[in-house]
Motif scaffolding. Structure first.
Motif, mmCIF file in Angstrom:
data_model
loop_
_atom_site.group_PDB
_atom_site.id
_atom_site.type_symbol
_atom_site.label_atom_id
_atom_site.label_comp_id
_atom_site.label_asym_id
_atom_site.label_seq_id
_atom_site.Cartn_x
_atom_site.Cartn_y
_atom_site.Cartn_z
ATOM 1 N N PHE A 241 0.737 -1.262 -0.003
ATOM 2 C CA PHE A 241 -0.076 0.121 0.132
ATOM 3 C C PHE A 241 0.834 1.279 0.020
ATOM 4 N N ALA A 242 1.738 1.256 0.863
ATOM 5 C CA ALA A 242 2.692 2.412 0.772
ATOM 6 C C ALA A 242 3.846 2.596 -0.608
ATOM 7 N N VAL A 243 4.102 1.450 -0.901
ATOM 8 C CA VAL A 243 4.709 1.540 -2.289
ATOM 9 C C VAL A 243 3.941 2.167 -3.435
ATOM 10 N N LEU A 244 2.745 1.687 -3.478
ATOM 11 C CA LEU A 244 2.028 2.004 -4.451
ATOM 12 C C LEU A 244 1.460 3.639 -4.428
ATOM 13 N N THR A 245 1.297 4.079 -3.244
ATOM 14 C CA THR A 245 1.022 5.331 -2.899
ATOM 15 C C THR A 245 2.487 6.329 -3.201
ATOM 16 N N ALA A 246 3.494 5.962 -2.872
ATOM 17 C CA ALA A 246 4.630 6.719 -3.091
ATOM 18 C C ALA A 246 4.851 6.884 -4.548
ATOM 19 N N ILE A 247 4.518 5.904 -5.629
ATOM 20 C CA ILE A 247 4.815 6.039 -6.772
ATOM 21 C C ILE A 247 3.671 6.790 -7.528
ATOM 22 N N LEU A 248 2.684 6.708 -6.980
ATOM 23 C CA LEU A 248 1.614 7.643 -7.855
ATOM 24 C C LEU A 248 1.863 8.563 -8.755
ATOM 25 N N PRO A 249 2.608 9.721 -7.706
ATOM 26 C CA PRO A 249 2.884 11.003 -8.678
ATOM 27 C C PRO A 249 3.873 10.793 -9.829
ATOM 28 N N LEU A 261 -4.162 10.380 -4.005
ATOM 29 C CA LEU A 261 -2.987 10.450 -3.141
ATOM 30 C C LEU A 261 -3.263 10.953 -1.816
ATOM 31 N N SER A 262 -4.002 12.107 -1.770
ATOM 32 C CA SER A 262 -4.229 12.530 -0.437
ATOM 33 C C SER A 262 -5.016 11.642 0.421
ATOM 34 N N LEU A 263 -6.117 10.597 -0.031
ATOM 35 C CA LEU A 263 -6.667 10.007 0.704
ATOM 36 C C LEU A 263 -5.617 8.936 1.287
ATOM 37 N N ARG A 264 -4.958 8.148 0.310
ATOM 38 C CA ARG A 264 -3.980 7.195 0.617
ATOM 39 C C ARG A 264 -2.791 7.501 1.672
ATOM 40 N N CYS A 265 -2.466 9.079 1.495
ATOM 41 C CA CYS A 265 -1.656 9.541 2.567
ATOM 42 C C CYS A 265 -2.177 9.573 4.127
ATOM 43 N N ARG A 266 -3.526 9.929 3.979
ATOM 44 C CA ARG A 266 -4.275 10.169 5.298
ATOM 45 C C ARG A 266 -4.330 8.515 5.557
ATOM 46 N N VAL A 267 -4.772 7.705 5.137
ATOM 47 C CA VAL A 267 -4.680 5.953 5.390
ATOM 48 C C VAL A 267 -3.508 5.986 6.245
ATOM 49 N N LEU A 268 -2.245 6.110 5.416
ATOM 50 C CA LEU A 268 -1.012 5.645 6.136
ATOM 51 C C LEU A 268 -0.851 6.449 7.287
ATOM 52 N N GLY A 269 -1.036 7.708 7.489
ATOM 53 C CA GLY A 269 -0.989 8.555 8.811
ATOM 54 C C GLY A 269 -1.825 8.123 9.879
ATOM 55 N N ALA A 270 -3.255 7.440 9.520
ATOM 56 C CA ALA A 270 -4.014 6.845 10.587
ATOM 57 C C ALA A 270 -3.447 5.635 11.008
ATOM 58 N N VAL A 271 -2.938 4.691 10.092
ATOM 59 C CA VAL A 271 -2.524 3.490 10.457
ATOM 60 C C VAL A 271 -1.152 3.553 11.266
ATOM 61 N N ALA A 272 -0.279 4.656 11.022
ATOM 62 C CA ALA A 272 1.181 4.918 11.720
ATOM 63 C C ALA A 272 0.532 5.368 13.128
ATOM 64 N N ALA A 273 -0.425 5.992 13.115
ATOM 65 C CA ALA A 273 -0.687 6.577 14.494
ATOM 66 C C ALA A 273 -1.458 5.660 15.459
ATOM 67 N N ARG A 274 -1.901 4.774 14.808
ATOM 68 C CA ARG A 274 -2.541 3.447 15.599
ATOM 69 C C ARG A 274 -1.781 2.249 15.823
ATOM 70 N N LEU A 275 -0.521 2.553 15.246
ATOM 71 C CA LEU A 275 0.412 1.132 15.060
ATOM 72 C C LEU A 275 0.764 0.612 16.574
ATOM 73 N N PRO A 276 1.259 1.505 17.574
ATOM 74 C CA PRO A 276 1.348 1.084 18.779
ATOM 75 C C PRO A 276 0.278 0.134 19.596
ATOM 76 N N ARG A 277 -0.797 0.981 19.774
ATOM 77 C CA ARG A 277 -2.082 0.054 19.994
ATOM 78 C C ARG A 277 -2.377 -1.124 19.362
ATOM 79 N N THR A 278 -2.275 -1.065 17.988
ATOM 80 C CA THR A 278 -2.777 -2.169 17.263
ATOM 81 C C THR A 278 -1.797 -3.342 17.663
ATOM 82 N N LEU A 279 -0.383 -3.069 17.653
ATOM 83 C CA LEU A 279 0.312 -4.185 17.902
ATOM 84 C C LEU A 279 0.090 -4.641 19.408
ATOM 85 N N LEU A 280 -0.177 -3.914 20.287
ATOM 86 C CA LEU A 280 -0.599 -4.603 21.666
ATOM 87 C C LEU A 280 -1.971 -5.361 21.538
ATOM 88 N N GLU A 281 -2.972 -4.879 20.588
ATOM 89 C CA GLU A 281 -4.228 -5.514 20.313
ATOM 90 C C GLU A 281 -3.900 -7.084 19.635
#
Length: 303
Positions: A241-249, A261-281
């Motif tokens: 997902f991240a690679v496809l987002t990076a090469i879109l431009p 592009l903006s939507l996919r960047c928002r997705v990656l930001g949201a996943v990154a922000a939740r990553l510590p909690r998600t790994l605990l889950e």
């Protein structure tokens, strides 16, 4: 005796909530109806209060989405079974009886998925399949056993649901059913299908194809994989997902809303922000599991 609490989540559902409640009132099997109102401001509350079936109403102070409302409802359920039902769905009179009877005949099953049909007769879903890249996709063909249930119309074993951690309230909308099915299967439970008919006005409450729709879908798919899937699968799909987002431009954007592009960047930001909690889950889910993540993936992904 009443075995099932039918939970209907609504948000600004004045245009269709009455048809749903009328269909529930016509069920052949007794049940309790609990409507979770996500702070509707369109007259829904008055319609609920005036309906002849007198449903119990849990009115939330803000819109918590389908997942948040289902999580809130779970705390209020005192019956052995809990039905998930969209407010734009109208079940046939035998829907609940068929679902209850199907579960009773399958002691290893924790959930049964109904048959959702669109107004034009097209079958929308008989359950959820797991694609080769980890998407939860509607299955249009009938099957005795399915990977997961469609949250638009399903009946779940409450004890099993609570034992695997309940409903992921933070998802807001979409993939709460696929994530729940993953956790049930990891805990050794089955999910079955039933010829229990429900007519669904798909998209009456949300706008499929909108930016929020794709944001929630893409984010929650990745979070579900990070929580439940084999580590290699989760990492591969996140990196892809991240690679496809990076090469879109540089390669030009495919003609699809979820490739903004903006939507996919928002997705990656949201996943990154939740990553510590998600790994605990993920760790907590692993502790409750009786089956390996790889075993569930190999049995269902792409099948």
């Amino acid at each position: 005796m009443t075995s099932t609490t039918v939970v209907v989540v609504t948000w600004r559902g004045a245009a269709h909530i009455t048809a749903c409640l009328d269909a529930l009132a016509a069920q052949s099997r007794p049940h309790r109806t609990l409507v979770v109102d996500n702070a509707s401001d369109d007259g829904t509350a008055a319609l609920l209060a005036a309906h002849s079936s007198k449903p119990q109403v849990l009115r939330l102070r803000r819109n918590t989405g389908y997942a948040g409302a289902m999580a809130a409802a779970l705390a209020e359920v005192g019956t052995p079974l809990m039905a998930w039902l969209n407010d734009d769905a109208a079940p046939a009179p035998e829907w609940l009886a068929t679902c209850e009877d199907t579960l009773a005949k399958a002691p290893l099953a924790a959930a049964v998925s109904a048959r959702l049909t669109l107004a034009d007769g097209t079958v929308q879903s008989t359950g959820v399949r797991l694609t080769a890249d980890g998407h939860g996709a509607d299955l249009p063909e009938s099957a005795d056993e399915v990977f997961g249930f469609c949250g638009g119309a399903a009946v779940l074993n409450v004890e099993a649901l609570r034992s695997v951690g309940g409903v992921p309230a933070s998802y807001f909308c979409y993939y709460e059913d696929t994530d729940t099915a993953w956790r049930l299967r990891l805990a050794g439970w089955d999910v079955v299908g039933a010829e229990a008919e429900v007519v669904h006005r798909h998209g009456a409450s949300t706008r499929p194809g909108s930016v929020p729709f794709h944001l929630w879908n893409e984010r929650n798919r990745l979070l579900t994989l990070l929580r439940c899937a084999p580590r290699s699968v989760a990492i591969r799909q996140l990196v892809k997902f991240a690679v496809l987002t990076a090469i879109l431009p540089f390669r030009g954007r495919p003609d699809a809303p979820n490739f903004r592009l903006s939507l996919r960047c928002r997705v990656l930001g949201a996943v990154a922000a939740r990553l510590p909690r998600t790994l605990l889950e993920r760790r907590a889910i692993g502790r409750r599991a009786t089956l390996g993540r790889g075993a569930v993936w190999d049995a269902w992904a792409g099948n």
